[in-house]
Design a protein around this motif. Structure first.
Motif, PDB file in Angstrom:
ATOM      1  N   ARG A 229       5.340  -5.546  -8.416  1.00 15.20           N
ATOM      2  CA  ARG A 229       5.357  -6.823  -7.893  1.00 15.20           C
ATOM      3  C   ARG A 229       3.891  -7.682  -7.515  1.00 15.20           C
ATOM      4  O   ARG A 229       3.267  -6.566  -6.975  1.00 15.20           O
ATOM      5  N   ARG A 230       3.659  -8.595  -7.977  1.00 21.04           N
ATOM      6  CA  ARG A 230       2.299  -9.054  -7.963  1.00 21.04           C
ATOM      7  C   ARG A 230       2.503 -10.422  -7.051  1.00 21.04           C
ATOM      8  O   ARG A 230       3.241 -11.371  -7.374  1.00 21.04           O
ATOM      9  N   GLU A 231       1.161 -10.603  -6.266  1.00 21.74           N
ATOM     10  CA  GLU A 231       1.304 -11.691  -5.527  1.00 21.74           C
ATOM     11  C   GLU A 231      -0.154 -12.026  -5.090  1.00 21.74           C
ATOM     12  O   GLU A 231      -0.803 -11.344  -4.407  1.00 21.74           O
ATOM     13  N   GLY A 232      -0.690 -12.828  -5.630  1.00 21.71           N
ATOM     14  CA  GLY A 232      -2.289 -12.982  -5.603  1.00 21.71           C
ATOM     15  C   GLY A 232      -3.012 -11.689  -6.092  1.00 21.71           C
ATOM     16  O   GLY A 232      -2.837 -11.151  -7.322  1.00 21.71           O
ATOM     17  N   VAL A 233      -4.018 -11.091  -5.109  1.00 21.37           N
ATOM     18  CA  VAL A 233      -4.448 -10.114  -5.799  1.00 21.37           C
ATOM     19  C   VAL A 233      -3.760  -8.609  -5.404  1.00 21.37           C
ATOM     20  O   VAL A 233      -3.947  -7.537  -5.611  1.00 21.37           O
ATOM     21  N   ARG A 234      -2.663  -9.039  -4.522  1.00 19.87           N
ATOM     22  CA  ARG A 234      -1.892  -8.073  -4.187  1.00 19.87           C
ATOM     23  C   ARG A 234      -0.860  -7.413  -5.066  1.00 19.87           C
ATOM     24  O   ARG A 234      -0.117  -8.214  -5.831  1.00 19.87           O
ATOM     25  N   ILE A 235      -0.822  -6.057  -5.208  1.00 21.34           N
ATOM     26  CA  ILE A 235       0.062  -5.448  -6.046  1.00 21.34           C
ATOM     27  C   ILE A 235       0.921  -4.293  -5.338  1.00 21.34           C
ATOM     28  O   ILE A 235       0.338  -3.561  -4.839  1.00 21.34           O
ATOM     29  N   TRP A 236       2.308  -4.576  -5.413  1.00 20.09           N
ATOM     30  CA  TRP A 236       3.241  -3.521  -5.009  1.00 20.09           C
ATOM     31  C   TRP A 236       3.721  -2.717  -6.130  1.00 20.09           C
ATOM     32  O   TRP A 236       4.838  -3.080  -6.800  1.00 20.09           O
ATOM     33  N   PRO A 237       3.300  -1.527  -6.255  1.00 23.43           N
ATOM     34  CA  PRO A 237       3.723  -0.609  -7.452  1.00 23.43           C
ATOM     35  C   PRO A 237       5.318  -0.483  -6.965  1.00 23.43           C
ATOM     36  O   PRO A 237       5.593  -0.170  -5.972  1.00 23.43           O
ATOM     37  N   ASP A 238       6.189  -0.077  -8.181  1.00 26.63           N
ATOM     38  CA  ASP A 238       7.662   0.067  -8.070  1.00 26.63           C
ATOM     39  C   ASP A 238       7.899   1.460  -7.070  1.00 26.63           C
ATOM     40  O   ASP A 238       7.297   2.451  -7.578  1.00 26.63           O
ATOM     41  N   ALA A 239       8.629   1.123  -6.006  1.00 20.28           N
ATOM     42  CA  ALA A 239       8.729   2.298  -5.239  1.00 20.28           C
ATOM     43  C   ALA A 239       9.462   3.311  -5.811  1.00 20.28           C
ATOM     44  O   ALA A 239       9.079   4.702  -5.842  1.00 20.28           O
ATOM     45  N   GLU A 240      10.579   3.213  -6.566  1.00 18.53           N
ATOM     46  CA  GLU A 240      11.221   4.357  -7.317  1.00 18.53           C
ATOM     47  C   GLU A 240      10.702   5.000  -8.234  1.00 18.53           C
ATOM     48  O   GLU A 240      10.536   6.232  -8.249  1.00 18.53           O
ATOM     49  N   ALA A 241       9.981   4.251  -9.179  1.00 19.74           N
ATOM     50  CA  ALA A 241       9.015   5.035  -9.939  1.00 19.74           C
ATOM     51  C   ALA A 241       7.908   5.629  -9.508  1.00 19.74           C
ATOM     52  O   ALA A 241       7.627   6.890  -9.783  1.00 19.74           O
ATOM     53  N   PHE A 242       7.060   5.229  -8.530  1.00 20.15           N
ATOM     54  CA  PHE A 242       6.066   5.946  -7.875  1.00 20.15           C
ATOM     55  C   PHE A 242       6.334   7.250  -7.280  1.00 20.15           C
ATOM     56  O   PHE A 242       5.849   8.209  -6.996  1.00 20.15           O
ATOM     57  N   ALA A 243       7.723   7.070  -6.451  1.00 17.24           N
ATOM     58  CA  ALA A 243       8.270   8.208  -5.938  1.00 17.24           C
ATOM     59  C   ALA A 243       8.467   9.337  -6.965  1.00 17.24           C
ATOM     60  O   ALA A 243       8.507  10.642  -6.300  1.00 17.24           O
ATOM     61  N   GLY A 244       8.662   9.240  -8.169  1.00 23.05           N
ATOM     62  CA  GLY A 244       8.880  10.216  -9.234  1.00 23.05           C
ATOM     63  C   GLY A 244       7.404  10.985  -9.581  1.00 23.05           C
ATOM     64  O   GLY A 244       7.531  11.918 -10.242  1.00 23.05           O
ATOM     65  N   SER A 245       6.349  10.370  -9.011  1.00 23.61           N
ATOM     66  CA  SER A 245       5.128  11.039  -9.212  1.00 23.61           C
ATOM     67  C   SER A 245       4.949  12.233  -8.391  1.00 23.61           C
ATOM     68  O   SER A 245       5.195  12.505  -7.426  1.00 23.61           O
ATOM     69  N   PRO A 246       4.604  13.663  -8.969  1.00 28.80           N
ATOM     70  CA  PRO A 246       4.039  14.745  -8.302  1.00 28.80           C
ATOM     71  C   PRO A 246       2.886  13.953  -7.234  1.00 28.80           C
ATOM     72  O   PRO A 246       2.194  13.182  -7.618  1.00 28.80           O
ATOM     73  N   SER A 247       2.922  14.791  -6.160  1.00 30.20           N
ATOM     74  CA  SER A 247       1.963  14.589  -5.291  1.00 30.20           C
ATOM     75  C   SER A 247       0.768  15.535  -5.497  1.00 30.20           C
ATOM     76  O   SER A 247       1.050  16.731  -5.117  1.00 30.20           O
ATOM     77  N   ASP A 248      -0.496  15.209  -5.530  1.00 33.08           N
ATOM     78  CA  ASP A 248      -1.627  16.228  -6.170  1.00 33.08           C
ATOM     79  C   ASP A 248      -2.827  15.463  -5.865  1.00 33.08           C
ATOM     80  O   ASP A 248      -2.945  14.159  -6.080  1.00 33.08           O
ATOM     81  N   SER A 249      -4.030  16.400  -5.617  1.00 33.78           N
ATOM     82  CA  SER A 249      -5.283  15.650  -5.670  1.00 33.78           C
ATOM     83  C   SER A 249      -5.783  15.564  -7.086  1.00 33.78           C
ATOM     84  O   SER A 249      -5.441  16.292  -7.887  1.00 33.78           O
ATOM     85  N   ILE A 250      -6.846  14.787  -7.061  1.00 38.88           N
ATOM     86  CA  ILE A 250      -7.705  14.573  -8.552  1.00 38.88           C
ATOM     87  C   ILE A 250      -8.073  16.071  -8.561  1.00 38.88           C
ATOM     88  O   ILE A 250      -8.249  16.431  -9.913  1.00 38.88           O
TER      89      ILE A 250
END
Length: 351
Positions: A229-250
């Motif tokens: 979702r986008r509003e001005g410069v703000r971007i809210w990535p989709d929570a369900e999709a992002f939750a599917g990402s592994p949590s890892d450092s670069i």
């Protein structure tokens, strides 16, 4: 030769900075506080990359801090081109992926910086960036190695390898936070640097590395941005999709695995201000070694860090080597050298 593209600063502002309790709290973490100057850590980070070689920054932050982040950047005329508001923390590799996608995912160089570090010598930092750029344009992933001055066990280290050109070296090895004896050996050897968590690479090269070494992360972050979702410069990535990402450092996800990873060693007055002791070490002291901020009265006191918020007076008499911090309804008192134990206090209070 085509004109070089401006560097896009990417500022990671998702951390909580619990080791600086009671001043740093979940609702106002370390990067949003004026710890070392009149400006906050976030503002100082943004100002470091103001100028002709840099585009407006992309900020990755906790959604709860959106208003504070926007206000602070506006106050120093460093407005973001995008403010990505993470629905949950997933460590640095996915956060940087979101920013690389927001940057267009092309050949633009992105400079990844934590929002809560100090760099006293900004000119040295800019010089190191210029040294790195030719290899960045060729597709290398660059990290900046901090010239070490102590056998630090709280940082990762980088073994500096063969020279790739003026001031740039191949990374031989990333070293986890070492035990004391190993840290002393690396410092004595002179061929290691601290890993300061600052990176420079093309957006497409980072996303390409993810496609090889962390494909699930790339898919999850791409979907999260596609459905954002986008509003001005703000971007809210989709929570369900992002939750599917592994949590890892670069470091784990990409830098330790990719073949073309280089380091630019640099002495630039860097500190991660990771504790009250670290803040004392980088602050200007009075003739008795004391660092004071706020309404503080001291008699016969030496080598103390004392900080009070407005409306609180702190008086110290006849003491040495103390850290005293009053914020809100909380007061922290501990001997210097023990500030890493603040985490234990927070755990004890939760219990």
């Amino acid at each position: 030769m085509p004109e070089a593209k401006p560097i896009i600063p990417v500022i990671l502002s998702g951390g909580s900075g619990t080791r600086l309790w009671p001043l740093s709290r979940p609702e106002q973490p370390k990067q949003l506080l004026p710890l070392t100057a009149e400006q906050t850590m976030l503002q100082l980070t943004a100002l470091r990359t103001a100028g002709e070689h840099f585009a407006r920054p992309i900020i990755v932050a906790n959604a709860a801090h959106a208003d504070q982040v926007e206000t602070q950047l506006t106050d120093v005329a460093a407005e973001a081109q995008a403010l990505i508001l993470e629905p949950m923390g997933r460590n640095t590799a996915p956060a940087i992926a979101l920013a690389a996608i927001a940057a267009g995912g092309g050949s633009d160089p992105i400079l990844v910086m934590p929002s809560d570090h100090v760099i006293a010598d900004v000119d040295a930092f800019h010089a190191a960036i210029q040294v790195a750029l030719p290899l960045v344009q060729e597709g290398w992933l660059i990290t900046f190695g901090i010239a070490p001055d102590a056998p630090e066990t709280g940082y990762g280290w980088i073994k500096v390898g063969a020279s790739l050109g003026d001031g740039v070296h191949r990374v031989d090895q990333f070293v986890e936070k070492p035990p004391r004896d190993k840290a002393e050996a690396m410092l004595a050897a002179g061929d290691h640097a601290w890993n300061g968590g600052i990176f420079l690479f093309r957006a497409d090269m980072y996303l390409g590395a993810l496609s090889v070494y962390a494909p699930e992360m790339l898919v999850a972050t791409q979907q999260a941005m596609d459905k954002a979702r986008r509003e001005g410069v703000r971007i809210w990535p989709d929570a369900e999709a992002f939750a599917g990402s592994p949590s890892d450092s670069i470091d784990y996800a990409v830098m330790e695995k990719a073949p073309r990873v280089a380091v630019v060693p640099v002495a630039m007055g860097w500190s991660d201000v990771g504790s009250w002791d670290a803040l004392h070490a980088i602050s200007e002291c009075d003739s008795d070694g004391n660092v004071c901020r706020g309404d503080v009265v001291m008699l016969d006191a030496e080598n103390c860090l004392v900080r009070s918020e407005p409306g609180r007076r702190i008086a110290l008499v006849g003491v040495r080597d103390l850290i005293v911090v009053a914020a809100g309804d909380d007061v922290l008192v501990l001997p210097r050298g023990r500030s890493q134990d603040v985490r234990k206090i927070i755990e004890a209070m939760k219990g």
